[in-house]
Design an enzyme around this catalytic site. Structure first.
Site, PDB file in Angstrom:
ATOM      1  N   HIS A   1      38.735  35.320  46.386  1.00 28.22           N
ATOM      2  CA  HIS A   1      39.060  34.600  45.164  1.00 28.22           C
ATOM      3  C   HIS A   1      39.387  33.142  45.493  1.00 28.22           C
ATOM      4  O   HIS A   1      40.519  32.675  45.381  1.00 28.22           O
ATOM      5  CB  HIS A   1      40.209  35.244  44.406  1.00 28.22           C
TER       6      HIS A   1
ATOM      7  N   ASP B   1      38.263  35.865  35.524  1.00 29.29           N
ATOM      8  CA  ASP B   1      37.913  35.047  36.694  1.00 29.29           C
ATOM      9  C   ASP B   1      37.044  33.848  36.315  1.00 29.29           C
ATOM     10  O   ASP B   1      35.973  33.611  36.892  1.00 29.29           O
ATOM     11  CB  ASP B   1      37.205  35.888  37.754  1.00 29.29           C
TER      12      ASP B   1
ATOM     13  N   GLU C   1      32.901  39.422  42.001  1.00 35.12           N
ATOM     14  CA  GLU C   1      33.763  38.750  41.036  1.00 35.12           C
ATOM     15  C   GLU C   1      34.144  37.361  41.539  1.00 35.12           C
ATOM     16  O   GLU C   1      33.702  36.905  42.591  1.00 35.12           O
ATOM     17  CB  GLU C   1      35.032  39.580  40.766  1.00 35.12           C
TER      18      GLU C   1
ATOM     19  N   ASP D   1      44.689  35.239  43.513  1.00 34.56           N
ATOM     20  CA  ASP D   1      43.699  34.478  42.747  1.00 34.56           C
ATOM     21  C   ASP D   1      44.083  33.008  42.613  1.00 34.56           C
ATOM     22  O   ASP D   1      44.128  32.460  41.505  1.00 34.56           O
ATOM     23  CB  ASP D   1      43.522  35.081  41.347  1.00 34.56           C
TER      24      ASP D   1
END
Length: 332
Positions: free
Chosen positions: A287, A155, A213, A38
């Protein structure tokens, strides 16, 4: 004359071959690249910073050679986070922006597979631990979700629109990605009771997962661009993560792919994908975090799972170009 033609052809072929062999930025990355999950990327002065889950820190002077450092905040939860999310052990998926003279670090607190989650905020005047005034100040909770919520408060990504309004996008699974208006001074929701805007969703049969996401919103070329990760991360080389993008005239949407497909219906245009061809080494790219560098160039940082290194989550960085049709493309 014929010899000259053949020489010209040979030179053209050699030039083309040389161009094809030019190493990409990803192929030159070296140093402390693993484990990275991430990632978000920023630059302060002559130093690039990548922050990741666990509030990991990596720095570089040239975007190529990366050195790991001590995690921000020691990855230690503040008291409010321990109370808000029982069982949480660390901070996930940071986002970094320079706002009103301070760096804003948004981060997530959760437990895997749960939407009892929260977004926290810490700020510092500088990213450089050796600089005067360095130090992260806990600004408390920003947004929380519970099992009664239709979203998951992880997130986060901060963005300022063309009118100077501040926003926070976030989300993972559940009913997709949401967008919250923020108070520009505090960096927290302007109206904590207001319902957020829905900006992306992947409708699924009742009870089935809806894997979307990691939103990231850019303002470019008269459009707002929403990037999101679809399918599954965190399964090593078996991960099926990939990244899509849609664009909208308004920051609140609707975000549409190049083919007109709506991101509220699981649409969008593929931006990063690694399952074709099947032999590709780095799997499940997703991500994303973007950097508009001081020289005007754009870069995307993301993680992917290295099939040649036991599926380890690995830092990847690619230049981004904007094509004649206005759409972004990441270098392999």
């Amino acid at each position: 004359m014929r010899r000259g033609i053949f020489s010209a052809i040979a030179l053209t072929l050699a030039t083309a071959a040389g161009a094809q062999q030019t190493p990409t930025l990803n192929s030159r990355l070296t140093g402390d690249l693993v484990p990275t999950h991430d990632p978000v990327i920023a630059r302060e002065g002559d130093t690039y910073y990548v922050f990741g889950t666990g509030l990991s820190v990596r720095t570089s002077k040239d975007l190529v050679t990366w050195t790991g450092g001590k995690p921000l905040l020691d990855n230690t939860l503040p008291a409010w986070a321990e109370k808000a999310v029982p069982g949480a052990k660390g901070m996930w998926a940071p986002d970094i922006s320079f706002v009103n003279g301070r760096w804003r670090l948004y981060y997530a607190v959760s437990t895997f597979g749960s939407n009892r989650s929260a977004i926290g905020l810490a700020t510092s005047p500088t990213l450089d631990p050796a600089a005067p005034g360095y130090g992260w100040r806990d600004e408390g909770m920003v947004v929380a979700s519970t099992p009664a919520s239709d979203f998951n408060a992880i997130d986060a990504n901060f963005v300022i629109d063309r009118e100077g309004r501040h926003w926070l996008s976030l989300g993972s699974f559940w009913n997709g990605l949401k967008l919250f208006p923020l108070d520009a001074k505090t960096g927290k929701p302007a109206d904590p009771t207001a319902k957020p805007y829905a900006i992306a969703e992947r409708p699924a049969p009742r009870g089935a997962p809806a894997p979307v996401e990691a939103p990231f919103i850019l303002d470019h070329g008269g459009y707002y661009w929403l990037f999101a990760s679809y399918d599954y991360c965190c399964k090593g080389a078996a991960s099926t993560y990939y990244t899509v993008v849609g664009r909208a005239k308004a920051i609140t949407g609707p975000y549409l792919g190049k083919d007109g497909s709506s991101m509220m219906q699981g649409g969008g245009t593929i931006f990063l994908r690694a399952d074709l061809p099947e032999k590709q080494r780095f799997r499940g790219p997703g991500h994303v975090g973007f950097l508009h560098d001081k020289d005007g160039k754009d870069y995307v940082a993301y993680h992917a799972y290295d099939r040649d290194n036991k599926g380890a989550p690995t830092l990847r960085i690619a230049p981004v170009t904007w094509g004649p049709d206005g759409w972004p493309k990441a270098e392999d």
